[in-house]
Write a protein that holds these residues in place. Structure first.
Motif, PDB file in Angstrom:
ATOM      1  N   LEU A 173       0.804  -1.223   0.000  1.00  8.38           N
ATOM      2  CA  LEU A 173       0.000   0.000   0.000  1.00  8.38           C
ATOM      3  C   LEU A 173       0.836   1.271   0.000  1.00  8.38           C
ATOM      4  CD1 LEU A 173      -3.004  -0.771   2.367  1.00  8.38           C
ATOM      5  CD2 LEU A 173      -2.895  -0.830  -0.118  1.00  8.38           C
ATOM      6  N   LEU A 174       2.076   1.167   0.363  1.00 13.48           N
ATOM      7  CA  LEU A 174       2.895   2.371   0.432  1.00 13.48           C
ATOM      8  C   LEU A 174       4.368   2.021   0.279  1.00 13.48           C
ATOM      9  CD1 LEU A 174       4.194   2.325   3.564  1.00 13.48           C
ATOM     10  CD2 LEU A 174       1.860   2.956   4.120  1.00 13.48           C
ATOM     11  N   PHE A 175       5.133   3.055   0.034  1.00 12.46           N
ATOM     12  CA  PHE A 175       6.586   2.936  -0.058  1.00 12.46           C
ATOM     13  C   PHE A 175       7.184   3.805   1.045  1.00 12.46           C
ATOM     14  CE2 PHE A 175       4.796   2.198  -4.164  1.00 12.46           C
ATOM     15  CZ  PHE A 175       5.579   1.229  -4.765  1.00 12.46           C
ATOM     16  N   VAL A 176       8.252   3.341   1.633  1.00 13.78           N
ATOM     17  CA  VAL A 176       8.919   4.109   2.687  1.00 13.78           C
ATOM     18  C   VAL A 176      10.371   4.333   2.285  1.00 13.78           C
ATOM     19  CG1 VAL A 176       9.592   4.203   5.107  1.00 13.78           C
ATOM     20  CG2 VAL A 176       7.415   3.153   4.473  1.00 13.78           C
ATOM     21  N   SER A 177      10.735   5.598   2.161  1.00 11.93           N
ATOM     22  CA  SER A 177      12.131   5.940   1.889  1.00 11.93           C
ATOM     23  C   SER A 177      12.849   6.103   3.225  1.00 11.93           C
ATOM     24  CB  SER A 177      12.214   7.240   1.080  1.00 11.93           C
ATOM     25  OG  SER A 177      13.548   7.700   1.022  1.00 11.93           O
ATOM     26  N   LYS A 178      13.713   5.166   3.544  1.00 13.93           N
ATOM     27  CA  LYS A 178      14.446   5.233   4.815  1.00 13.93           C
ATOM     28  C   LYS A 178      15.360   6.457   4.855  1.00 13.93           C
ATOM     29  CE  LYS A 178      13.036   1.224   6.506  1.00 13.93           C
ATOM     30  NZ  LYS A 178      12.262   1.116   7.751  1.00 13.93           N
ATOM     31  N   LYS A 179      15.940   6.758   3.701  1.00 12.08           N
ATOM     32  CA  LYS A 179      16.877   7.877   3.630  1.00 12.08           C
ATOM     33  C   LYS A 179      16.183   9.201   3.925  1.00 12.08           C
ATOM     34  CE  LYS A 179      20.043  10.192   0.405  1.00 12.08           C
ATOM     35  NZ  LYS A 179      20.568  10.201  -0.991  1.00 12.08           N
ATOM     36  N   LEU A 180      15.023   9.408   3.312  1.00  5.77           N
ATOM     37  CA  LEU A 180      14.295  10.669   3.481  1.00  5.77           C
ATOM     38  C   LEU A 180      13.259  10.605   4.595  1.00  5.77           C
ATOM     39  CD1 LEU A 180      13.672  11.505  -0.300  1.00  5.77           C
ATOM     40  CD2 LEU A 180      15.482  12.392   1.184  1.00  5.77           C
ATOM     41  N   GLN A 181      13.084   9.397   5.175  1.00  4.80           N
ATOM     42  CA  GLN A 181      12.059   9.203   6.212  1.00  4.80           C
ATOM     43  C   GLN A 181      10.695   9.692   5.715  1.00  4.80           C
ATOM     44  OE1 GLN A 181      12.280   7.913   9.845  1.00  4.80           O
ATOM     45  NE2 GLN A 181      13.563   6.816   8.378  1.00  4.80           N
ATOM     46  N   THR A 182      10.398   9.290   4.487  1.00  2.00           N
ATOM     47  CA  THR A 182       9.187   9.767   3.819  1.00  2.00           C
ATOM     48  C   THR A 182       8.334   8.594   3.354  1.00  2.00           C
ATOM     49  OG1 THR A 182      10.295  11.786   3.065  1.00  2.00           O
ATOM     50  CG2 THR A 182       8.326  11.129   1.862  1.00  2.00           C
ATOM     51  N   VAL A 183       7.033   8.770   3.471  1.00  2.00           N
ATOM     52  CA  VAL A 183       6.066   7.766   3.019  1.00  2.00           C
ATOM     53  C   VAL A 183       5.464   8.231   1.693  1.00  2.00           C
ATOM     54  CG1 VAL A 183       3.860   6.636   3.531  1.00  2.00           C
ATOM     55  CG2 VAL A 183       5.503   7.058   5.367  1.00  2.00           C
ATOM     56  N   TYR A 184       5.384   7.325   0.727  1.00  2.00           N
ATOM     57  CA  TYR A 184       4.764   7.612  -0.571  1.00  2.00           C
ATOM     58  C   TYR A 184       3.583   6.669  -0.774  1.00  2.00           C
ATOM     59  CZ  TYR A 184       9.305   9.821  -1.614  1.00  2.00           C
ATOM     60  OH  TYR A 184      10.436  10.595  -1.584  1.00  2.00           O
ATOM     61  N   VAL A 185       2.437   7.240  -1.092  1.00  5.50           N
ATOM     62  CA  VAL A 185       1.269   6.435  -1.471  1.00  5.50           C
ATOM     63  C   VAL A 185       0.865   6.878  -2.879  1.00  5.50           C
ATOM     64  CG1 VAL A 185      -1.031   5.642  -0.835  1.00  5.50           C
ATOM     65  CG2 VAL A 185       0.530   6.450   0.944  1.00  5.50           C
ATOM     66  N   PRO A 186       1.121   6.068  -3.901  1.00  8.20           N
ATOM     67  CA  PRO A 186       0.818   6.483  -5.279  1.00  8.20           C
ATOM     68  C   PRO A 186      -0.666   6.785  -5.485  1.00  8.20           C
ATOM     69  CG  PRO A 186       2.222   4.538  -5.252  1.00  8.20           C
ATOM     70  CD  PRO A 186       1.767   4.746  -3.848  1.00  8.20           C
TER      71      PRO A 186
END
Length: 614
Positions: free
Chosen positions: A210-223
């Protein structure tokens, strides 16, 4: 952000959870679905080896399967996951830092907990025996939900609400007229939502794609595609911003009709409070448009006529109006659900930026309003690129304002034409872009005198940026996919490409717009270093650079020869006057035949020949 852009933004490790989930679902289904099996076979039978473009195509093909599996997994995941999904699928939260998601979750949990306590007090007091009021209805729903949750314990199983029970409870809530806000609060009383553990829950949602998590940016992406799927699972017919858009076009009397239909207080309630109350009730948009909105004595024809007026108020361009009330309602819903791309296309990237800059000048506290409306993080700058990434269109901003605010804005912007204020404001910025395109040659040559002669007020320091924006607008008018999401993902503080044109899910053209005040543009070594750095960035994100296209007023002979002899990257050169000529030819044709391939021939492109070919 589109799924393709998100896949480009995150690295292979970060997108592996999504690919693994997609792999599992598709592999299981491929034994029954020949088309799906054929698509997987084309990827050497391994989805994990697929490119970002192939993954996106496979997602679209397998979306019904994924929706069914996600719905099943969410039913097993508990109340915390449901609350988090509700937050992540709201407008403005599809790209957010983890810390901000945690903050929103804490706020939401506190509001639910407070509302649940208030409901509990009401339930304890009860209602009069002979009255079937709101408290009585809530009491019935509470008892049924409690039974559905705890009945498993009698057979020594874990207490939970199954998907089938959830369906029955949803029907019951609808029949008892229990609002969405009250449903969540009642469930919190029966099965309290966990107050902490957001990161663990995010990882759980990540496992089911359901989502992507960028560990580097500490950001959640939900397309965007997944947000749309979640809305379907939640039973949302339109996005929250579109529901608010509908409600804000209603008169006070119509808002009162909705509240009165659901036994809510209307006397002494301000308009904004009415809108907020209706919004939080979680009503079906179909019910609002076909029943709640209208007077009790309104007949079917009057209701249909009102929806016809609503279509005009919402500025929806429908091919047909529908013959029945239900069909007309469905057309409105479908049009709103597919409106985002259309609304972005009405204004070029340059036009949107100019509009936003003007709104900042004329609307007091615009940024604050945007943060409140779309739950944007306080610490992050609000700009057009960020708004585009969050799928917030120019119309979304204008419909965020009240009708009175929009009328005042129209007056302060000196727009004197009669008509719908929002539409006139949008058109004024579309016209501003057209004027810059008309004077594209002068812009390329940094000819301030000619620009001022044509009433274009621009500072010399801004000409380079404006030329870049207008070049994007021209490409958009030519029907090319100017991919701002991808450009935003690829650009760094050091390497910043002007334009990225997506030819397919994997192929791009890098565009570089150069102005030159006098003589031919001749800085080949500097320009080639720039575009090669951009090409390397694109390739590191899994994109194949089909061509580099440089636009300038004119090019020196040495520049042209160097570009033709460059073996590291394919470079096409196009003079600004030539690009304008191509656009004019494109507009003059009834059925223009333009392809991006015409820009990939290499060397100095012959605009006259391309214009004839269109």
């Amino acid at each position: 952000m589109k799924l393709s852009s998100v896949l480009t933004s995150v690295n292979q490790i970060e997108k592996s959870k999504f690919v693994n989930f997609l792999d599992r679902v598709c592999t299981e289904a491929s034994t029954r679905d020949k088309e799906l099996a054929k698509r997987i076979s084309a990827m050497d039978g391994e989805i994990k080896n697929a490119s970002s473009g192939e993954v996106t195509q496979l997602f679209r093909l397998s979306q019904p399967l994924l929706k069914r599996e996600v719905k099943r997994q969410l039913a097993l995941s508990g109340a915390q996951a449901s609350l988090l999904v509700n937050i992540l699928s709201r407008d403005g939260n599809c790209v957010a830092r983890i810390s901000w998601i945690e903050q929103l979750y804490a706020q939401e949990w506190s509001a639910i907990d407070e509302h649940a306590k208030a409901l509990l007090e009401r339930l304890k007091l009860g209602s009069e025996p002979d009255r079937f009021d709101e408290t009585k209805r809530l009491s019935i729903y509470f008892s049924c939900l409690k039974e559905a949750h705890h009945n498993d314990e009698r057979i020594n199983r874990e207490a939970k609400i199954t998907d089938e029970e959830r369906g029955i409870l949803n029907v019951l809530a609808h029949q008892l007229d229990v609002t969405a806000e009250d449903r969540v609060a009642v469930e919190h009383l029966v099965n309290p939502i966990e107050k902490t553990g957001v990161q663990n829950c995010l990882n759980q949602l990540r496992e089911i794609g359901l989502l992507f998590v960028s560990k580097k940016l500490q950001t959640v992406y939900v397309p965007d595609e997944i947000v749309s799927m979640l809305h379907q699972i939640q039973g949302k017919q339109v996005a929250d911003k579109h529901l608010l858009r509908i409600l804000r076009t209603f008169s006070d009397a119509e808002l009162s009709n909705i509240l009165k239909y659901h036994d809510k207080r209307i006397r002494g309630v301000e308009r904004n409070d009415k809108i907020e109350t209706v919004f939080k009730m979680g009503l079906s948009v179909s019910d609002i448009l076909t029943k709640d909105l209208h007077n009790e004595k309104s007949n079917v024809n009057e209701k249909k006529e009102r929806l016809k007026q609503l279509i005009d108020d919402l500025q929806l361009n429908l091919d047909k109006l529908g013959t029945t009330l239900e069909e007309r309602c469905e057309l409105i819903i479908n049009s709103l659900n597919t409106s985002t791309e259309r609304e972005f296309n009405i204004l070029s990237a340059a036009g949107y930026k100019s509009l936003y800059e003007a709104l900042e000048q004329h609307v007091s506290g615009l940024t604050k309003k945007l943060r409140e409306e779309f739950e944007l993080e306080e610490n992050l700058e609000v700009d057009v690129e960020r708004l585009r990434a969050l799928s917030i269109t120019p119309y979304d901003i204008l419909y965020m304002l009240t009708n009175d605010e929009v009328k005042s804005l129209k007056t302060s912007m000196a727009i004197t034409r009669r008509g719908d204020a929002r539409q006139l404001i949008i058109e004024s910025f579309a016209n501003a872009t057209d004027k810059l395109i008309e004077n594209y040659d002068a812009l390329a040559k940094r000819d301030l005198a000619t620009l001022k002669k044509h009433n274009i007020d621009i500072a010399e320091a801004e000409i380079g940026v404006k030329f870049e924006e207008v070049t994007k607008a021209i490409f958009e008018e030519l029907g090319l996919d100017v991919d701002e999401d991808l450009r935003r993902s690829i650009n760094t503080a050091k390497d910043q490409a002007d334009i990225l044109i997506s030819l397919s899910e994997d192929d791009v053209i890098i565009g570089e717009a150069k102005t030159c005040k006098s003589g031919d543009f001749a800085k080949y070594s500097t320009t080639s270093r720039q575009v090669k750095a951009y090409a390397n960035r694109c390739e590191s994100f899994g994109k194949r650079v089909a061509q580099v296209l440089i636009i300038a007023p004119t090019f020196s002979t040495d520049f042209v020869e160097s570009a033709q002899m460059d073996t590291e990257v394919n470079i096409s050169l196009l003079e600004a006057a030539g690009l304008k000529k191509i656009l004019e030819a494109f507009k003059s044709r009834r059925n223009p035949n333009f392809s991006a391939k015409l820009l990939t021939k290499g060397g100095l492109l012959k605009a006259d020949l391309i214009a004839k070919t269109i």
